[in-house]
Design an enzyme around this catalytic site. Structure first.
Site, PDB file in Angstrom:
ATOM      1  N   GLU A 282     -78.714 -37.638  41.978  1.00  0.00           N
ATOM      2  CA  GLU A 282     -79.058 -38.316  40.722  1.00  0.00           C
ATOM      3  C   GLU A 282     -80.329 -39.133  40.914  1.00  0.00           C
ATOM      4  OE1 GLU A 282     -77.479 -42.150  39.469  1.00  0.00           O
ATOM      5  OE2 GLU A 282     -76.458 -41.053  37.880  1.00  0.00           O
TER       6      GLU A 282
ATOM      7  N   GLU B 147     -67.005 -30.472  50.817  1.00  0.00           N
ATOM      8  CA  GLU B 147     -68.440 -30.177  51.036  1.00  0.00           C
ATOM      9  C   GLU B 147     -68.515 -29.098  52.107  1.00  0.00           C
ATOM     10  OE1 GLU B 147     -71.900 -29.462  50.854  1.00  0.00           O
ATOM     11  OE2 GLU B 147     -71.615 -31.200  49.568  1.00  0.00           O
TER      12      GLU B 147
ATOM     13  N   LYS C 129     -81.454 -18.875  37.744  1.00  0.00           N
ATOM     14  CA  LYS C 129     -81.737 -17.506  37.285  1.00  0.00           C
ATOM     15  C   LYS C 129     -80.500 -16.914  36.632  1.00  0.00           C
ATOM     16  CE  LYS C 129     -85.179 -16.509  40.760  1.00  0.00           C
ATOM     17  NZ  LYS C 129     -85.306 -16.222  42.173  1.00  0.00           N
TER      18      LYS C 129
ATOM     19  N   ASP D 285     -75.201 -27.204  42.440  1.00  0.00           N
ATOM     20  CA  ASP D 285     -76.348 -26.302  42.588  1.00  0.00           C
ATOM     21  C   ASP D 285     -76.518 -25.543  41.270  1.00  0.00           C
ATOM     22  OD1 ASP D 285     -76.665 -26.983  45.332  1.00  0.00           O
ATOM     23  OD2 ASP D 285     -75.005 -25.656  45.833  1.00  0.00           O
TER      24      ASP D 285
ATOM     25  N   ASP E 216     -78.690 -32.573  36.063  1.00  0.00           N
ATOM     26  CA  ASP E 216     -80.038 -32.912  35.604  1.00  0.00           C
ATOM     27  C   ASP E 216     -80.827 -31.637  35.317  1.00  0.00           C
ATOM     28  OD1 ASP E 216     -79.861 -32.310  38.443  1.00  0.00           O
ATOM     29  OD2 ASP E 216     -82.031 -32.580  38.459  1.00  0.00           O
TER      30      ASP E 216
ATOM     31  N   THR F 237     -75.281 -41.008  42.905  1.00  0.00           N
ATOM     32  CA  THR F 237     -75.399 -40.105  44.051  1.00  0.00           C
ATOM     33  C   THR F 237     -76.872 -39.931  44.412  1.00  0.00           C
ATOM     34  OG1 THR F 237     -75.702 -38.030  42.869  1.00  0.00           O
ATOM     35  CG2 THR F 237     -73.422 -38.788  43.163  1.00  0.00           C
ATOM     36  N   ARG F 238     -77.069 -39.316  45.575  1.00  0.00           N
ATOM     37  CA  ARG F 238     -78.432 -39.085  46.048  1.00  0.00           C
ATOM     38  C   ARG F 238     -79.189 -38.121  45.128  1.00  0.00           C
ATOM     39  NH1 ARG F 238     -78.567 -38.074  52.329  1.00  0.00           N
ATOM     40  NH2 ARG F 238     -77.449 -36.247  51.703  1.00  0.00           N
TER      41      ARG F 238
HETATM   42  C1  LIG Z   1     -77.080 -30.232  44.644  1.00  0.00           C
HETATM   43  S1  LIG Z   1     -75.931 -30.845  45.813  1.00  0.00           S
HETATM   44  C2  LIG Z   1     -75.281 -32.337  45.044  1.00  0.00           C
HETATM   45  C3  LIG Z   1     -74.590 -33.253  46.020  1.00  0.00           C
HETATM   46  C4  LIG Z   1     -73.960 -34.531  45.433  1.00  0.00           C
HETATM   47  N1  LIG Z   1     -72.883 -34.225  44.522  1.00  0.00           N
HETATM   48  C5  LIG Z   1     -74.983 -35.410  44.778  1.00  0.00           C
HETATM   49  O1  LIG Z   1     -74.930 -35.565  43.544  1.00  0.00           O
HETATM   50  O2  LIG Z   1     -75.851 -35.971  45.500  1.00  0.00           O
HETATM   51  C6  LIG Z   1     -74.555 -29.723  45.605  1.00  0.00           C
HETATM   52  C7  LIG Z   1     -73.639 -29.710  46.819  1.00  0.00           C
HETATM   53  O3  LIG Z   1     -72.489 -28.920  46.536  1.00  0.00           O
HETATM   54  C8  LIG Z   1     -72.117 -28.237  47.720  1.00  0.00           C
HETATM   55  N2  LIG Z   1     -71.307 -27.075  47.289  1.00  0.00           N
HETATM   56  C9  LIG Z   1     -71.734 -26.011  46.583  1.00  0.00           C
HETATM   57  N3  LIG Z   1     -70.731 -25.171  46.319  1.00  0.00           N
HETATM   58  C10 LIG Z   1     -69.619 -25.721  46.877  1.00  0.00           C
HETATM   59  C11 LIG Z   1     -68.264 -25.313  46.953  1.00  0.00           C
HETATM   60  N4  LIG Z   1     -67.863 -24.167  46.371  1.00  0.00           N
HETATM   61  N5  LIG Z   1     -67.385 -26.096  47.612  1.00  0.00           N
HETATM   62  C12 LIG Z   1     -67.802 -27.262  48.189  1.00  0.00           C
HETATM   63  N6  LIG Z   1     -69.079 -27.697  48.147  1.00  0.00           N
HETATM   64  C13 LIG Z   1     -69.970 -26.945  47.501  1.00  0.00           C
HETATM   65  C14 LIG Z   1     -73.427 -27.889  48.389  1.00  0.00           C
HETATM   66  O4  LIG Z   1     -73.276 -27.675  49.774  1.00  0.00           O
HETATM   67  C15 LIG Z   1     -74.272 -29.116  48.057  1.00  0.00           C
HETATM   68  O5  LIG Z   1     -74.228 -30.066  49.100  1.00  0.00           O
END
Ligand SMILES: C[S@@+](CC[C@H](N)C(=O)[O-])C[C@H]1O[C@@H](n2cnc3c(N)ncnc32)[C@H](O)[C@@H]1O
Length: 236
Positions: free
Chosen positions: A218, A89, A149, A145, A181, A215-216
């Site tokens: 979700e 993370e 776009k 993420d 999602d 997960t949060r």
């Molecule tokens: C939308 S959140 C989802 C978090 C968690 N997996 C959940 O389902 O609640 C996506 C997370 O991926 C992390 N992230 C994005 N690209 C990453 C990378 N290349 N390496 C590590 N973490 C990454 C972001 O900081 C973010 O906290």
């Protein structure tokens, strides 16, 4: 990261677009990063032999990319004591969330830590490039993420140029589990994997399969009326 790092993948920008910092850290959070994180951190030189990096013998190594608050990572670590999980993370507040669930206030330097957990508080793509071929048994990418776009598609973790990077680190037969999602990302996952000979589709479901701790993100998606989808791909 340093200039001697291996290149990521052709056509993929070697920079991170998401946030590393959120609101300012409280003293307890700062202590978790300063004192507890170094106790769990996988050092880049340990990536050459990830199994040996764990404090206990492990039979397999799994990687979670972007663990968010760490709910899924910690549940997997507790459920599978013989598996070593590297949890990655980049968002500081996410790292603090996981660490604060692990150690009580005052125990930052001394509390017992799970011997089958290591953290990679950097871009997970760089770890994938450092790991030996076929060294991972499973990879989790849960609610990445979405970068909806079209002009930001290269920022998505699921990307035709990144599939070979994951495929190299995953052993043949190893699993890549993905959940999303997002209405743009869902067809994007299907389309990206359809064009790849590196992975075989195993399952796709609209309900969270057993053995996938929630997960949060979700929970947020479900609260807001979005329909998550869950895929399993197998390294060919
Ligand atoms: C939308 S959140 C989802 C978090 C968690 N997996 C959940 O389902 O609640 C996506 C997370 O991926 C992390 N992230 C994005 N690209 C990453 C990378 N290349 N390496 C590590 N973490 C990454 C972001 O900081 C973010 O906290």
């Amino acid at each position: 990261m340093t200039a001697d790092r291996p290149p990521l993948a052709t056509g993929i920008p070697d920079r991170l677009y998401g946030r590393r910092r959120g609101h300012p850290l409280r003293p307890r959070q700062q202590r978790l990063l300063d004192v507890t994180l170094p106790r769990l951190r996988l050092r880049p030189e340990q990536a050459a032999d990830p199994r040996a990096a764990f404090a206990a013998p492990v039979e397999a190594v799994w990687l979670e990319v972007g663990f968010g608050g760490g709910e899924h990572a910690l549940a997997q670590v507790a459920a599978h004591p013989r598996i070593g999980l590297i949890a990655s993370e980049v968002f500081e507040n996410g790292l603090c969330a996981l660490l604060s669930r692990l150690v009580p206030e005052g125990g930052e330097a001394t509390a017992k830590l799970p011997p089958n957990l290591l953290l990679w508080p950097e871009d997970a793509r760089h770890l994938l490039a450092l790991l030996p071929p076929a060294s991972l048994d499973r990879l989790f990418l849960l609610f990445p993420d979405p970068w909806p776009k079209a002009r930001h598609a290269k920022r998505r973790f699921v990307h035709p140029a990144l599939l070979p990077v994951v495929a190299r680190a995953l052993r043949p037969g190893g699993e890549w589990r993905i959940a999303s999602d997002d209405p743009t990302y869902q067809p994007w996952v299907a389309e990206t994997f359809a064009g790849s000979a590196l992975f075989d589709p195993i399952s796709v479901a609209d309900a969270r399969p057993e053995g996938w701790p929630p997960t949060r993100y979700e929970a947020k998606a479900l609260r807001e009326g979005r329909r998550p989808r869950y895929w399993v791909f197998r390294r060919a």
